[in-house]
Design an enzyme around this catalytic site. Structure first.
Site, PDB file in Angstrom:
ATOM      1  N   HIS A 370      71.289  85.016  33.939  1.00  0.00           N
ATOM      2  CA  HIS A 370      70.808  85.251  32.570  1.00  0.00           C
ATOM      3  C   HIS A 370      70.057  86.558  32.392  1.00  0.00           C
ATOM      4  CE1 HIS A 370      71.576  81.158  30.922  1.00  0.00           C
ATOM      5  NE2 HIS A 370      71.423  80.789  32.177  1.00  0.00           N
ATOM      6  N   LYS A 561      61.061  86.119  18.615  1.00  0.00           N
ATOM      7  CA  LYS A 561      61.528  85.994  20.003  1.00  0.00           C
ATOM      8  C   LYS A 561      60.318  86.235  20.889  1.00  0.00           C
ATOM      9  CE  LYS A 561      64.415  89.478  19.137  1.00  0.00           C
ATOM     10  NZ  LYS A 561      65.734  89.162  19.683  1.00  0.00           N
ATOM     11  N   ARG A 562      60.435  85.997  22.198  1.00  0.00           N
ATOM     12  CA  ARG A 562      59.324  86.304  23.087  1.00  0.00           C
ATOM     13  C   ARG A 562      58.948  87.775  22.936  1.00  0.00           C
ATOM     14  NH1 ARG A 562      57.554  82.176  26.789  1.00  0.00           N
ATOM     15  NH2 ARG A 562      56.293  83.866  27.642  1.00  0.00           N
ATOM     16  N   LYS A 567      62.372  94.090  24.456  1.00  0.00           N
ATOM     17  CA  LYS A 567      62.816  93.635  23.133  1.00  0.00           C
ATOM     18  C   LYS A 567      62.294  94.549  22.020  1.00  0.00           C
ATOM     19  CE  LYS A 567      62.986  88.753  24.645  1.00  0.00           C
ATOM     20  NZ  LYS A 567      64.386  88.320  24.451  1.00  0.00           N
ATOM     21  N   THR A 669      70.271  84.735  21.591  1.00  0.00           N
ATOM     22  CA  THR A 669      70.857  83.605  20.860  1.00  0.00           C
ATOM     23  C   THR A 669      70.232  83.504  19.473  1.00  0.00           C
ATOM     24  OG1 THR A 669      69.318  82.240  22.117  1.00  0.00           O
ATOM     25  CG2 THR A 669      71.623  82.174  22.790  1.00  0.00           C
ATOM     26  N   LYS A 673      71.692  82.646  15.510  1.00  0.00           N
ATOM     27  CA  LYS A 673      71.110  81.686  14.558  1.00  0.00           C
ATOM     28  C   LYS A 673      70.803  82.362  13.226  1.00  0.00           C
ATOM     29  CE  LYS A 673      69.242  79.466  18.644  1.00  0.00           C
ATOM     30  NZ  LYS A 673      68.068  79.457  19.543  1.00  0.00           N
TER      31      LYS A 673
HETATM   32  C1  NTF Z   1      67.589  84.971  28.832  1.00  0.00           C
HETATM   33  N1  NTF Z   1      67.185  85.114  30.221  1.00  0.00           N
HETATM   34  C2  NTF Z   1      68.127  86.307  28.313  1.00  0.00           C
HETATM   35  O1  NTF Z   1      67.102  87.258  28.317  1.00  0.00           O
HETATM   36  C3  NTF Z   1      68.688  86.160  26.909  1.00  0.00           C
HETATM   37  O2  NTF Z   1      69.275  87.369  26.509  1.00  0.00           O
HETATM   38  C4  NTF Z   1      69.741  85.063  26.910  1.00  0.00           C
HETATM   39  O3  NTF Z   1      70.208  84.836  25.596  1.00  0.00           O
HETATM   40  C5  NTF Z   1      69.139  83.784  27.461  1.00  0.00           C
HETATM   41  O4  NTF Z   1      68.635  84.003  28.774  1.00  0.00           O
HETATM   42  C6  NTF Z   1      70.148  82.666  27.552  1.00  0.00           C
HETATM   43  O5  NTF Z   1      71.257  83.080  28.277  1.00  0.00           O
HETATM   44  C7  NTF Z   1      66.083  84.569  30.728  1.00  0.00           C
HETATM   45  O6  NTF Z   1      65.283  83.961  30.075  1.00  0.00           O
HETATM   46  C8  NTF Z   1      65.847  84.782  32.196  1.00  0.00           C
HETATM   47  F1  NTF Z   1      65.070  83.833  32.659  1.00  0.00           F
HETATM   48  F2  NTF Z   1      66.965  84.784  32.872  1.00  0.00           F
HETATM   49  F3  NTF Z   1      65.287  85.930  32.395  1.00  0.00           F
END
Ligand code: NTF
Length: 835
Positions: A370, A561-562, A567, A669, A673
């Site tokens: 991810h 988002k976080r 970001k 994601t 949405k």
């Molecule tokens: C996150 N990864 C990614 O930063 C996002 O872009 C993605 O949409 C989501 O996963 C789901 O696939 C993480 O949180 C991590 F832990 F892998 F860094």
């Protein structure tokens, strides 16, 4: 005895009936018999609980029949292993899935209550950080909807992601006591407890057949207790299980210690065991080598694998066929120790030889990556892993040694590869690289968007791609339209359904039918009115909760988002200051009024992210009270962004900010949405933005910034942010304004760390993308003034998002990786009479 229910359920049964009178009676029954309350003394929470139990009763029938069917038919099962499940509130979603939303709303109204108020009561299980945990939740929704036998395994954290408060503009973390009032959706199964070992040492011995074997003598044992939550499919009979493990001490006291009088020592040991599942680590996209985190990972993985072996046995499936019975998906590297654990269980506890065990293991696991961010790649120091899991370290060494032999043979004149690919990093202090273990031990490896999967093959996993090209696939993320359209945007849902029927909720591609309505002025107006009504709702919420008046006619420009430097919430902030400077220089400047809304949590230890939160709040203080600005700019930081709140936010957006540095956001994601709910995106060519733009059409997407390739090239040629500062007067004016203390009551030190990081390093190339972003925002401004055309673009966004349903993602996983067929669940018909 066969079957579950002694008799056919009757429609007017209190626990299954769905007519209004029965629902009312059942609700009052539950209030009385479960909450032990009568209406006059009931709190809103009592009402919520009574309703939750009423709904739970109505799904138990499906759940138990699903379980019974799986037990009898022993179908192939997808096991989704994830350290995080960010479920969001259950009640509303279950009502949608059961098709009971309207009848329950009516029943509740007839009792003089308001369903929305009861829905508000639910404290969501925040058992995840962000996208990764929410993705897991969408995926189990889709698995059930597609009637795929599956089980999801994770951790029942007593405290989920912290609640965020803002004090003096700064984030303050508050513990999330989500279990305080009880959790009506879970069923504890103490009889299914399992034991997990930790620490100690290994011993070798010769078994009764003269075979050399290893025995692990642990230092301590912890009990895992499963808590099950039914996960319904949308309008199907399938209800799969989310099984979350809680850690407990095996006995309430260590009596040996107790009898010696060390009462505190004994209690301490108990609380130490329970610590394992106490709290979720609140770090998103960063890894910290904390021992307790490894304990969490191993704890839930060991419980889950033991549970699967137990289930296989119950179903009479031989362990040799474990991989035919289960497809196990590793959601990132967090559960990757499962590869060593399955080897241990097969070798040490079930007497398999190495080759057989390895064959089964490598046909069982598949791994989803991810992130490409190096700081998120998990590695555990050899010393720590060996101390906690001595047997697993031995197994990892053996796996590695056999693997490196293969590398030597395949690339026989490339010794550097050995060091690069080794599961053990030996460049300094030794570490176990979990992503390498995952690649070696899995039959499939996937990224989460096309760009991300390509970059994985080209960069972080390049060597593994050359070694095992056949293992690599892409599965672009998706989100569930049940929660993120039907539940969160009922107005849009009824408008769409009134035009194209309700098939789209199961087959999101049908939204395309809306395209032909884009030329219908009446439909455009209806669509516009829906958006305005939802924007008004958010305005009411913001007034009530933040005391800020926002204008529903303005552009709702949202970044939720976080908080993370990649970001680039600070790029958004720089644009706000740009507008502000322009307005100060020219108070009569004509701009489309905008409301900048931010939501998101910063990791508690991530100083720069917290400073960005403070900056946004400081800008808000100035812009929201400057009479020169008036109604043209409002900035609001929406506190405590979570799933429940996200459901209010996505439907209300006009503009979705997806502005990460290209190559850094694996997928995203939230971008999906927003767009499904008719927001237009301003974004870079990053993650799934690329595919969203292709789907909705370039003319309906605001693109800016460097591509991933350009980012890399600029880095290679030597990026100097000062060039951008000196070369762009407006940018300089913005940064100087922050540096002057203008947003910090004259304090020139406060934001200095942020400015220094932008001017001296700027690893996420905020300054390099600034001009392109500003120009793009000007195009947004112009476009929004043409209200009818904006609505047109907005409709086309919603209409063309069918590809981003998590149902499609799950179908991709099924066809490329899991190969598990659907199983129809029969539930006895409800009889229509007293019978
Ligand atoms: C996150 N990864 C990614 O930063 C996002 O872009 C993605 O949409 C989501 O996963 C789901 O696939 C993480 O949180 C991590 F832990 F892998 F860094």
């Amino acid at each position: 005895m066969t079957g579950i229910l002694p008799n056919k359920p009757r429609i007017e049964d209190d626990r299954t009936g769905i007519d209004i009178d029965t629902l009312k009676r059942a609700f009052l029954d539950n209030l009385f018999y479960i909450q032990a309350k009568f209406p006059k003394v009931s709190t809103k929470n009592d009402y919520y609980m009574a309703l939750a139990y009423t709904v739970r009763d109505r799904l138990l029938n499906r759940w138990l029949h699903t379980n019974q069917t799986y037990l009898e038919r022993a179908p192939r099962i997808v096991a989704y292993l994830s350290a995080e499940f960010l479920m969001g509130p259950h009640l509303g979603n279950n009502l949608i899935d059961l098709g009971l939303y309207e009848p329950v709303k009516q029943a509740i109204a007839e009792l003089g209550l308001d369903l929305n108020e009861l829905l508000e009561q639910e404290e969501e299980p925040g058992l995840g950080n962000g996208g990764l945990g929410r993705l897991a939740a969408c995926y189990i929704d889709s698995l059930a909807t597609l009637e795929i036998p599956s089980v999801a395994y994770g951790i029942r954290y007593e405290y989920g992601i912290f609640d965020q408060e803002i004090k003096d503009g700064w984030q303050v973390e508050v513990t999330d006591r989500w279990l305080r009032y009880g959790n009506p959706w879970e069923v504890v199964r103490p009889e299914s407890e399992l034991m997990v070992k930790f620490g100690g040492h290994t011993e070798t011995f010769i078994d009764e057949y003269g075979v050399y074997r290893v025995q692990w003598v642990p230092y301590k044992v912890v009990k895992g207790v499963p808590y099950d939550t039914p996960i319904l499919g949308f309008k199907t009979n399938t209800a799969n299980t989310l099984r979350l493990w809680k850690a407990e001490a095996p006995e309430s006291f260590d009596f040996a210690v107790f009898n010696q009088g060390d009462y505190f020592g004994a209690v301490h040991q108990k609380s130490e065991s329970e610590n394992i599942t106490k709290v979720l680590y609140p770090n998103d996209e960063t890894y910290q080598g904390k021992q307790l985190r490894l304990e969490q990972q191993y704890f839930f993985v060991s419980c889950s694998l033991q549970d699967m072996i137990r289930l296989a046995k119950m179903q009479g499936v031989a362990l040799e066929r474990f991989h035919e019975h289960f497809a196990i998906q590793l959601n990132d590297t967090h559960p990757t120790i499962a590869i060593a654990e399955l080897m241990r269980l097969l070798l040490d506890e079930h007497g398999f030889d190495w080759d057989r065990a390895w064959d089964i293991t490598t046909k069982t696991f598949a791994y989803t990556n991810h992130t490409l961010l190096p700081e998120a790649l998990e590695r555990w120091s050899v010393a720590m892993l060996g101390g906690l899991l001595p047997r697993h370290l031995e197994l990892i060494y053996e796996i590695n040694s056999r693997f490196l032999d293969e590398v030597r043979i395949k690339f026989f004149e490339d010794p550097d590869r050995i060091a690069r690919m080794s599961i053990i990093d030996e460049s300094g202090e030794r570490y176990v690289r979990m992503a390498h273990l995952a690649c070696v031990g899995s039959y499939a490896i996937n990224g989460v968007a096309e760009l991300h999967s390509r970059l994985l093959k080209q960069t972080v996993l390049h060597d593994f791609y050359e070694m095992y090209p056949e293992k690599f696939v892409n599965v672009t993320n998706g989100v569930t339209p049940r929660r993120f359209i039907a539940l969160s945007n009922p107005r849009l849902t009824s408008l769409i359904t009134s035009k194209i029927g309700d098939g789209w909720l199961k087959n999101l591609g049908e939204l395309r039918k809306l395209e032909s309505l884009v030329d219908d002025a009446g439909f455009r107006n209806d669509f516009y009115q829906v958006k305005q009504a939802v924007k008004q709702d958010l305005a009411d919420y913001v007034r009530a909760n933040h005391g800020v008046e926002i204008n529903p006619e303005s552009i709702y420009d949202i970044q939720a988002k976080r908080i993370h430097e990649y970001k680039r919430q600070h790029l958004n902030a720089l644009y706000i200051i740009t507008l502000y400077n322009r307005l100060k220089a020219n108070p009569s400047l004509d701009i489309a009024p905008r409301t900048f809304l931010f939501g998101g949590k910063a990791a508690p230890g991530y100083y720069m992210a917290k400073l960005i939160v403070k900056l946004i709040n400081s800008i808000a203080d100035v812009t929201n009270s400057d009479p020169d600005v008036g109604d043209r700019i409002k900035v609001v930081f929406l506190t405590d962004y979570n799933v429940k709140f996200a459901q209010r936010v996505y439907p209300a957006a006009n503009l979705s900010e997806q502005i990460s540095t290209a190559g850094k956001e694996a997928s995203g994601t939230g971008n999906m949405k927003f767009s499904m709910n008719g927001a237009l995106t301003i974004g870079t060519l990053d993650g799934a933005n690329v595919e969203i733009r292709e789907a909705v059409g370039a003319e309906n997407f605001f693109l800016f910034g460097m591509t991933a390739e350009e980012v890399l090239a600029k880095k290679a040629e030597g990026y100097n942010p000062w060039d951008y500062y000196h070369g762009n007067d407006e940018l300089k004016g913005v940064l100087d304004r922050i540096a002057s203390g203008f947003f910090s009551h004259g304090d020139t030190e406060l934001f200095k760390p942020l400015l220094d990081s932008l001017l001296y390093q700027d690893i996420f190339m905020v300054l390099a993308d600034y001009q392109s972003y500003v120009e793009c925002q000007e195009r947004v401004d112009g476009a929004f003034r043409d209200r009818d055309n904006w609505t047109r673009m907005s409709i086309l966004n919603a209409a063309r998002m069918g590809h981003f349903s998590s149902d499609r993602s799950i179908r991709d996983y099924l066809s490329q990786i899991w190969k598990a067929p659907a199983v129809k669940i029969d539930v006895p018909e409800y009889s229509q009479s007293n019978g």
